[in-house]
Design a protein around this motif. Structure first.
Motif, mmCIF file in Angstrom:
data_model
loop_
_atom_site.group_PDB
_atom_site.id
_atom_site.type_symbol
_atom_site.label_atom_id
_atom_site.label_comp_id
_atom_site.label_asym_id
_atom_site.label_seq_id
_atom_site.Cartn_x
_atom_site.Cartn_y
_atom_site.Cartn_z
ATOM 1 N N SER A 44 0.824 -1.200 0.000
ATOM 2 C CA SER A 44 0.000 0.000 0.000
ATOM 3 C C SER A 44 0.865 1.260 0.000
ATOM 4 N N LEU A 45 0.168 2.407 -0.105
ATOM 5 C CA LEU A 45 0.807 3.720 -0.144
ATOM 6 C C LEU A 45 0.452 4.470 1.132
ATOM 7 N N GLN A 46 1.458 5.103 1.747
ATOM 8 C CA GLN A 46 1.252 5.874 2.965
ATOM 9 C C GLN A 46 1.607 7.333 2.711
ATOM 10 N N ILE A 47 0.710 8.230 3.152
ATOM 11 C CA ILE A 47 0.916 9.673 3.018
ATOM 12 C C ILE A 47 0.779 10.268 4.410
ATOM 13 N N SER A 48 1.791 11.011 4.847
ATOM 14 C CA SER A 48 1.776 11.534 6.207
ATOM 15 C C SER A 48 2.352 12.941 6.229
ATOM 16 N N VAL A 49 1.919 13.712 7.229
ATOM 17 C CA VAL A 49 2.412 15.073 7.467
ATOM 18 C C VAL A 49 3.332 15.008 8.683
ATOM 19 N N LEU A 50 4.576 15.514 8.521
ATOM 20 C CA LEU A 50 5.584 15.417 9.565
ATOM 21 C C LEU A 50 6.093 16.801 9.937
ATOM 22 N N ASP A 51 6.714 16.884 11.123
ATOM 23 C CA ASP A 51 7.424 18.080 11.591
ATOM 24 C C ASP A 51 6.554 19.322 11.565
ATOM 25 N N ILE A 52 5.325 19.209 12.078
ATOM 26 C CA ILE A 52 4.454 20.380 12.191
ATOM 27 C C ILE A 52 4.918 21.202 13.390
ATOM 28 N N PRO A 53 5.125 22.531 13.241
ATOM 29 C CA PRO A 53 5.543 23.359 14.385
ATOM 30 C C PRO A 53 4.574 23.199 15.547
ATOM 31 N N PRO A 54 5.007 22.705 16.694
ATOM 32 C CA PRO A 54 4.076 22.294 17.754
ATOM 33 C C PRO A 54 3.306 23.432 18.406
ATOM 34 N N PHE A 55 3.896 24.640 18.488
ATOM 35 C CA PHE A 55 3.228 25.725 19.190
ATOM 36 C C PHE A 55 2.589 26.723 18.234
ATOM 37 N N LEU A 56 2.655 26.450 16.952
ATOM 38 C CA LEU A 56 2.050 27.337 15.962
ATOM 39 C C LEU A 56 0.884 26.686 15.237
ATOM 40 N N TRP A 57 1.027 25.377 14.957
ATOM 41 C CA TRP A 57 0.012 24.646 14.200
ATOM 42 C C TRP A 57 -0.327 23.353 14.930
ATOM 43 N N ARG A 58 -1.487 22.834 14.621
ATOM 44 C CA ARG A 58 -1.873 21.530 15.136
ATOM 45 C C ARG A 58 -2.746 20.821 14.110
ATOM 46 N N ILE A 59 -2.771 19.507 14.228
ATOM 47 C CA ILE A 59 -3.578 18.666 13.340
ATOM 48 C C ILE A 59 -4.347 17.689 14.209
ATOM 49 N N LYS A 60 -5.521 17.321 13.772
ATOM 50 C CA LYS A 60 -6.348 16.428 14.564
ATOM 51 C C LYS A 60 -5.622 15.118 14.830
ATOM 52 N N PRO A 61 -5.789 14.560 16.048
ATOM 53 C CA PRO A 61 -5.123 13.279 16.343
ATOM 54 C C PRO A 61 -5.549 12.184 15.367
ATOM 55 N N PHE A 62 -4.599 11.315 15.043
ATOM 56 C CA PHE A 62 -4.824 10.134 14.189
ATOM 57 C C PHE A 62 -5.161 10.505 12.741
ATOM 58 N N THR A 63 -4.962 11.775 12.350
ATOM 59 C CA THR A 63 -5.209 12.160 10.953
ATOM 60 C C THR A 63 -3.936 12.557 10.227
ATOM 61 N N ALA A 64 -2.794 12.485 10.892
ATOM 62 C CA ALA A 64 -1.546 12.919 10.270
ATOM 63 C C ALA A 64 -1.013 11.907 9.278
ATOM 64 N N CYS A 65 -1.560 10.697 9.274
ATOM 65 C CA CYS A 65 -1.096 9.665 8.341
ATOM 66 C C CYS A 65 -2.299 8.973 7.720
ATOM 67 N N GLN A 66 -2.271 8.838 6.407
ATOM 68 C CA GLN A 66 -3.336 8.143 5.689
ATOM 69 C C GLN A 66 -2.714 7.046 4.833
ATOM 70 N N GLU A 67 -3.361 5.896 4.827
ATOM 71 C CA GLU A 67 -2.858 4.744 4.056
ATOM 72 C C GLU A 67 -3.864 4.397 2.982
ATOM 73 N N VAL A 68 -3.362 4.218 1.771
ATOM 74 C CA VAL A 68 -4.206 3.938 0.609
ATOM 75 C C VAL A 68 -3.893 2.523 0.125
ATOM 76 N N PRO A 69 -4.911 1.664 -0.040
ATOM 77 C CA PRO A 69 -4.648 0.290 -0.505
ATOM 78 C C PRO A 69 -3.990 0.273 -1.873
#
Length: 935
Positions: free
Chosen positions: A731-756
């Motif tokens: 499969s293919l994995q797409i993820s967002v890494l190294d987000i500035p912790p005190f400036l930006w945030r992303i919903k938990p468990f949504t930073a990585c998506q896997e495509v069959p």
């Protein structure tokens, strides 16, 4: 005590025998004086040893005990290394044999490690015992005494091996040096091996382990165990792997021909399961699929022959005629004729006189006549009533309310009651009019206002309305091409033809719904008019082009030729794991034929390798079905395919719709994907949306994504990168890494998506899209930096570094396309070609002429990396001209004339580069455009 007893015994013997003899002193330190070898003769027997000293080993620092037992024996002493052992070191026991009554004496001595180590003789430390009787002395065997040990390291450890099944396994083991010599035992997976239980295993040959025929069960970890009385030693473990090389199964039966009519292919397959490779064994060599061409007999539908002559009139006033389904008869599964094979009718025009037998017949016919008259009267009455109730008149609607600002058209009326018709199989027309007919009820000014609102006509481009009466409204639709030359009726392709039936417009919502249901065109297209000089047609920023050679169109003729790309879902549905490698391209009109092959260039997304891909060219028939034209590696004279790393150049003689299909042969087949990241602010001012696309590495696929993003306000954040996606089912994995912790945030468990895998591999031309939503903590944050990681599990990985401002006025613009060819979608005549026509003529005249060394055009093809299917060029009237056309198609962007000149120079036909053409030739009017482009 022993010494005193010995002297007493000697004295008794001396008194008894009345003879005198003496023993040397055994109490002093001098043990070198030997005891007498024999005692003077006395009645009795010589001593017989019942137990002699045995060889012994000193373990560590523990002394050993040597014992000696003889009968009859008056005394026993030990002698070690030729010297008598001191009497104090002897322990003696005396007993009487009950059977013979003779005296039995047993003596013990201890030997220490120090004694053995201090001895430096030519042989091992040894001891023997000497026994005396009345008759004389007897000596026992010599018993050697050695210090036992076992070294730690093996002289040779067994080595791991990989052997094929039924091969011989030999594991060598040389145990450590030791005294006594070590015994060797073999362990498999920590379990002892007993060669007596398995005839296939032999452990007797010089400590080696021999397995005569390797079995799968013989795989494991083998250890050589060496042991003696001192210690045990283990060798290094040796891993033995018994592998199985794969073997092909039998071929399956040939499949049915995939084409129901005409030329197609059939295939057979085999699997690497006889046996399947195990434990790292080699995979089967060769092809798993074989294909051959086949030809299916086309089904022929039956057709009626003409009717026969009418037969003679029968007594029932009827005559007959017949026909047969033989013009032609149905063949190869074709349909039988529809309709009757026999027909009869009255042959006296109603004047036939027959007796009416009963009065009931008269009543029956009278009733039927009355019923017919009643129905006719009812129909006339209903018709008059509906006309009297009609609400519409000629002057009810002011036609100026609808025609203001629109151009009038001629109108066609169609029969009321038809539903909305969509016929995609008909050839579209740029100037075809769409006809709408039927009563439209506009009951108040709101209705008129509705008809003029722009929202009503948004689904249709360039709509014109004119009301001629209250009963007829006609709609004319002209579809636009993004790039076009002069338009002629009946020559440009569109997505479908549309005929519109009656639409009741009493309800506004119903009317709008019917109009919005009409789909707009789904093609990128360009068109131009070409003549005898030829030219080039390009769909901008897509990599798709069409080269019409000089002379392909007859003199004094001009053809309007179009080139289009289907953007939406393709009608070609690949089978199994087959992949659509590029866009579906249409060129036409399809009814035209050229005298010399034209070159069609289609981009593709495969990493070219004949070991991993089998690439086919397919064409859509007029019935909408797809048939295979050829395989890229196939030798044929009907067309030619040249596969470059990013595009396929095809020489064809007929226009139509074409597509490239890739059949992966192995898991290493790579589909090249372009990874692009777009971003835009969300409706919520604190949110920022990242959209990651994985699309085929073709310009047209990227252009489609760019067009969609422009509509959504998206901005390209980083230069796209190439991802090699393997057909290995991971499969293919797409993820967002190294987000500035005190400036930006992303919903938990949504930073990585896997495509069959199947969704990526079988996505067709649809780009894969994953969205991520990031939220700022404060509106003051205007900069975003992060990483986008796109990777295939156990495969290739790409990292896109995002560093951007979320404010549009501060954002850096990234170029979309490498080649900006939108300014020249169509080039006619000499401007379209990189090689001036005069030079081209000279090259063809030179290389088409055979010489003693063979056809020179073959050398020209070889120098231009055209080494396959040369028989295709041999069938052309000018092989060199077709080769140069193929060169023009491959070098439409770079126009590398120096490389062509070098190829000619290597052949030895010319010594001047094309770029060094005389100034007179360059300044010819036809070539001014080429000079402006750097040639």
């Amino acid at each position: 005590m022993v010494f005193n007893q010995l002297h007493e015994m000697i004295q008794r013997v001396q008194q008894h025998e009345k003879c005198v003899f003496s023993f040397p002193s055994l109490s002093g330190n001098d043990n070198s004086e030997a005891l007498p070898e024999s005692i003077p003769s006395a009645p009795g027997t010589l001593p017989h040893f019942m137990e002699e000293p045995d060889d012994a080993y000193i373990i560590k620092s523990n002394p050993i005990v040597l014992r000696c037992k003889a009968m009859p024996a008056m005394q026993i002493f030990f002698k070690c290394n030729g010297e008598w052992v001191h009497q104090n070191e002897h322990v003696s026991e005396e007993s009487m044999d009950e059977t013979t009554g003779l005296k039995v004496r047993e003596v013990f001595i201890n030997v220490t490690r120090q004694q053995v180590e201090d001895f430096h003789g030519p042989e091992d430390y040894w001891c023997q015992c000497v026994a005396w009787s009345h008759l004389g002395t007897s000596k026992s065997r010599k018993a050697s005494v050695r210090i036992a040990y076992l070294r730690k390291n093996f002289e040779q450890d067994p080595q791991g091996k990989e052997v094929p099944i039924e091969g011989m396994i030999v594991l060598h083991c040389r145990p450590p040096e030791g005294v006594p010599a070590a015994e060797v035992e073999w362990l498999k997976n920590e379990e002892p091996i007993d060669s007596n239980l398995d005839e296939n295993i032999d452990t007797r040959a010089d400590h080696n382990l021999i397995i005569r025929q390797a079995r799968l069960s013989d795989s494991g970890n083998y250890t050589c165990m060496a042991a003696n009385i001192v210690a045990k030693r283990r060798s290094m473990s040796a891993t033995v792997v018994v592998y199985v090389n794969g073997g092909w199964s039998s071929w399956t039966e040939w499949s049915n021909c995939n084409a129901r009519c005409g030329r197609g292919w059939q295939k057979r397959s085999r699997t690497c399961t006889n046996p399947a490779p195990l434990n790292g064994g080699a995979f089967c060599e060769g092809m798993s699929v074989q294909k051959i061409t086949c030809t299916s007999l086309c089904p022929v539908d039956g057709n009626w022959e003409v009717w026969s002559e009418w037969s003679v009139c029968s007594p029932e006033c009827e005559h007959l005629r017949v026909r047969e389904c033989i013009a032609p008869p149905p063949r190869n599964g074709g349909k039988y004729c529809e309709g009757l094979s026999q027909e009869s009718e009255n042959c006296t025009e109603g004047l036939c006189i027959q007796d009416i037998e009963t009065a009931s017949d008269i009543a029956l016919y009278s009733g039927l006549g009355a019923a017919v008259i009643a129905v006719a009267v009812l129909v006339v009455g209903v018709t008059l009533y509906r006309r009297s109730q009609s609400e519409y008149g000629v002057d009810v609607i002011d036609s100026s309310a609808l025609t203001g600002g629109f151009q009038t058209f001629n109108f066609k009326t169609v029969r009321q009651g038809n539903s909305l018709l969509l016929n995609s199989s008909m050839q579209p027309d740029l100037t075809v009019s769409r006809t709408y007919s039927g009563p439209i009820c506009l009951q108040d000014p709101m209705d008129k206002e509705l008809m003029t609102e722009s929202s009503l006509f948004n689904p249709l481009s360039d709509i014109k309305v004119k009301v001629q009466s209250s009963f007829m409204v006609s709609l004319g639709v002209t579809e636009r091409a993004e790039y076009h030359g002069k338009a002629h009726s009946g020559t440009f392709p569109h997505g479908n033809n549309r005929a519109f039936g009656t639409i009741q417009a009493r309800n506004k919502a119903t009317y709008i719904q019917n109009l919005s249901s009409i789909s707009t065109t789904s093609e990128l297209k360009t068109t131009a008019i070409f003549g005898h000089l030829g030219g080039r047609l390009v769909v901008p920023n897509t990599g798709v082009s069409l080269l019409i050679p000089h002379g392909a169109i007859p003199e004094e003729s001009s053809w309007e030729i179009y080139l289009a790309i289907t953007q939406k879902e393709s009608s070609l549905q690949p089978e199994g794991t087959d992949v659509l490698l590029g866009p579906e391209v249409t060129c036409g009109p399809s009814d035209l034929s050229v005298s010399t092959p034209f070159a069609l260039t289609i981009p593709h997304c495969a990493e070219v390798s004949s070991e991993h891909w089998n690439i086919h060219l397919k064409k859509r028939t007029q019935q909408g079905k797809w048939e295979e034209v050829m395989s890229v590696e196939e030798e044929t004279t009907s067309c030619y395919c040249l596969l470059d790393p990013y595009a396929c150049h095809i020489l064809l003689n007929s226009f139509g719709t074409y597509a490239l299909i890739g059949e992966p042969i192995s898991d290493c087949a790579i589909r090249q994907l372009k990874v692009a990241v777009f971003g835009c602010l969300s409706c919520n001012s604190l949110d920022y949306n990242l959209r990651v696309y994985c699309m085929d590495n073709t310009p047209c696929a990227f252009q489609e994504v760019v067009s969609d993003e422009r509509l959504q306000g998206g901005q390209l954040l980083e230069e796209p990168k190439l991802l090699h996606f393997k057909g290995n089912t991971f499969s293919l994995q797409i993820s967002v890494l190294d987000i500035p912790p005190f400036l930006w945030r992303i919903k938990p468990f949504t930073a990585c998506q896997e495509v069959p895998f199947s969704r990526v591999w079988c996505s067709g031309q649809k780009p894969l899209h994953c969205a991520f939503s990031l939220e700022r903590y404060t509106p003051a944050t205007t900069q975003l930096s992060c990483k986008i990681c796109v990777r295939q599990v156990k495969g290739h990985e790409q990292i896109l570094q995002i560093q951007t401002s979320i404010l549009e006025n501060e954002r850096e613009t990234i170029a979309f396309f490498a080649h900006d060819d939108s300014n020249f979608p169509a080039q006619m005549g000499p401007k379209a070609f990189k090689i001036p026509y005069s030079i081209r003529q000279r090259i063809c005249a030179t290389f088409d002429t055979p010489n003693a060394k063979g056809k020179d055009w073959q050398m020209l093809a070889q120098k231009n990396s055209i080494n396959r299917n040369l028989s295709y060029f041999a069938t052309q009237s000018s092989p060199s001209a077709v080769i140069l056309d193929l060169w023009e198609a491959r070098h439409q962007h770079d126009g590398d004339l120096d490389s062509l000149a070098c190829a000619l120079e290597e052949i030895g036909r010319t010594h001047s580069k094309i770029s060094d053409i005389t100034e007179t030739e360059i300044e010819e009017p036809d070539f001014n455009y080429s000079r402006q482009n750097g040639l």
